[in-house]
Design a protein around this motif. Structure first.
Motif, short mmCIF file in Angstrom:
data_model
loop_
_atom_site.label_atom_id
_atom_site.label_comp_id
_atom_site.label_asym_id
_atom_site.label_seq_id
_atom_site.Cartn_x
_atom_site.Cartn_y
_atom_site.Cartn_z
N THR A 205 0.73 -1.18 -0.02
CA THR A 205 -0.11 0.17 -0.21
C THR A 205 0.75 1.35 -0.08
OG1 THR A 205 0.00 -0.21 2.28
CG2 THR A 205 -1.98 -1.18 1.12
N CYS A 206 0.40 2.23 -0.48
CA CYS A 206 1.12 3.62 -0.50
C CYS A 206 1.41 4.05 0.94
CB CYS A 206 -0.05 4.52 -1.29
SG CYS A 206 0.99 6.34 -1.13
N PHE A 207 2.68 4.25 1.01
CA PHE A 207 3.05 4.74 2.28
C PHE A 207 2.39 5.99 2.72
CE2 PHE A 207 5.67 7.92 0.64
CZ PHE A 207 6.23 8.73 1.30
N ARG A 208 1.99 6.87 1.95
CA ARG A 208 1.17 8.04 2.60
C ARG A 208 -0.30 7.56 2.72
NH1 ARG A 208 2.73 12.72 -1.68
NH2 ARG A 208 2.72 14.28 0.21
N HIS A 209 -1.06 7.07 1.83
CA HIS A 209 -2.35 6.47 1.49
C HIS A 209 -2.42 4.92 1.95
CE1 HIS A 209 -1.70 9.92 -1.33
NE2 HIS A 209 -2.50 10.51 -0.59
N THR A 210 -2.32 4.93 3.15
CA THR A 210 -2.46 3.30 3.62
C THR A 210 -3.60 2.48 3.05
OG1 THR A 210 -3.41 4.18 5.76
CG2 THR A 210 -1.00 4.02 5.53
N ILE B 271 4.24 3.86 -3.73
CA ILE B 271 3.44 5.14 -3.86
C ILE B 271 2.17 4.68 -4.74
CG2 ILE B 271 4.81 7.01 -3.19
CD1 ILE B 271 5.49 7.48 -6.04
N CYS B 272 0.81 5.44 -4.58
CA CYS B 272 -0.19 4.97 -5.24
C CYS B 272 -0.21 5.72 -6.40
CB CYS B 272 -1.33 5.18 -4.48
SG CYS B 272 -1.75 6.93 -3.66
N GLU B 273 -1.65 5.50 -7.18
CA GLU B 273 -1.58 6.28 -8.49
C GLU B 273 -1.79 7.70 -8.38
OE1 GLU B 273 -4.68 5.35 -12.20
OE2 GLU B 273 -5.41 5.17 -10.10
N ARG B 274 -2.45 8.11 -7.01
CA ARG B 274 -2.56 9.48 -6.85
C ARG B 274 -1.45 10.35 -6.66
NH1 ARG B 274 -7.25 11.34 -2.60
NH2 ARG B 274 -6.83 13.49 -2.23
N CYS B 275 -0.36 9.63 -6.08
CA CYS B 275 0.92 10.25 -5.68
C CYS B 275 1.91 10.29 -7.09
CB CYS B 275 1.56 9.35 -4.69
SG CYS B 275 1.01 9.30 -3.03
N ILE B 276 1.55 9.22 -7.78
CA ILE B 276 2.45 9.05 -9.10
C ILE B 276 1.97 10.41 -9.89
CG2 ILE B 276 1.16 7.66 -10.50
CD1 ILE B 276 4.88 7.26 -9.95
ZN ZN Z 1 -0.59 7.82 -2.18
#
Ligand code: ZN
Ligand code: ZN
Length: 88
Positions: A5-10, A25-30
Motif C-alpha cells: 500500500t502507498c506509504f502515504r495513503h495506507t 506510492i499510489c496512483e494519486r501520488c504518481i
Molecule cells: Zn498515495
C-alpha cells in the motif's frame, strides 16, 4: 503477502514507486510528481540537472547557489582588501 500500500495513503494499493527513494506510492501520488515527497523530487531533479532540464528554465539551483557564493566571496574579499588598505 498482501499487495503493498502507498506509504502515504495506507488504504490505496501502491502500483508505483518513488523514482528517488523507491518507496511504494499510489496512483494519486504518481500523478502528483512521480515522487513520494517534495524532497525526493528536488533531490532527483538536482541529480538529473546535469543531463537535461526540459521543463523549467532559469532553474539550476546549484549553479545559482554557487554564483551567490562567489559574489559573496568577492564582496567580502573586496571589503577586507579595502580595510587593509585603510580605505574604510
Ligand atoms: Zn498515495
Ligand atoms: Zn521518495
Amino acid at each position: 503477502m498482501p499487495a503493498q500500500t502507498c506509504f502515504r495513503h495506507t488504504r490505496r494499493p501502491a502500483d508505483y514507486r518513488c523514482q528517488q527513494c523507491g518507496r511504494p506510492i499510489c496512483e494519486r501520488c504518481i500523478n502528483n510528481a512521480r515522487f513520494c515527497s517534495k524532497e525526493c523530487n528536488a533531490r532527483y531533479s538536482s541529480f538529473i540537472a546535469d543531463y537535461e532540464r526540459p521543463v523549467r528554465r532559469g532553474g539550476g539551483g546549484v549553479g545559482r547557489a554557487l554564483l551567490v557564493l562567489l559574489l559573496t566571496a568577492a564582496v567580502v574579499g573586496g571589503l577586507v582588501y579595502a580595510q587593509q588598505r585603510g580605505l574604510l
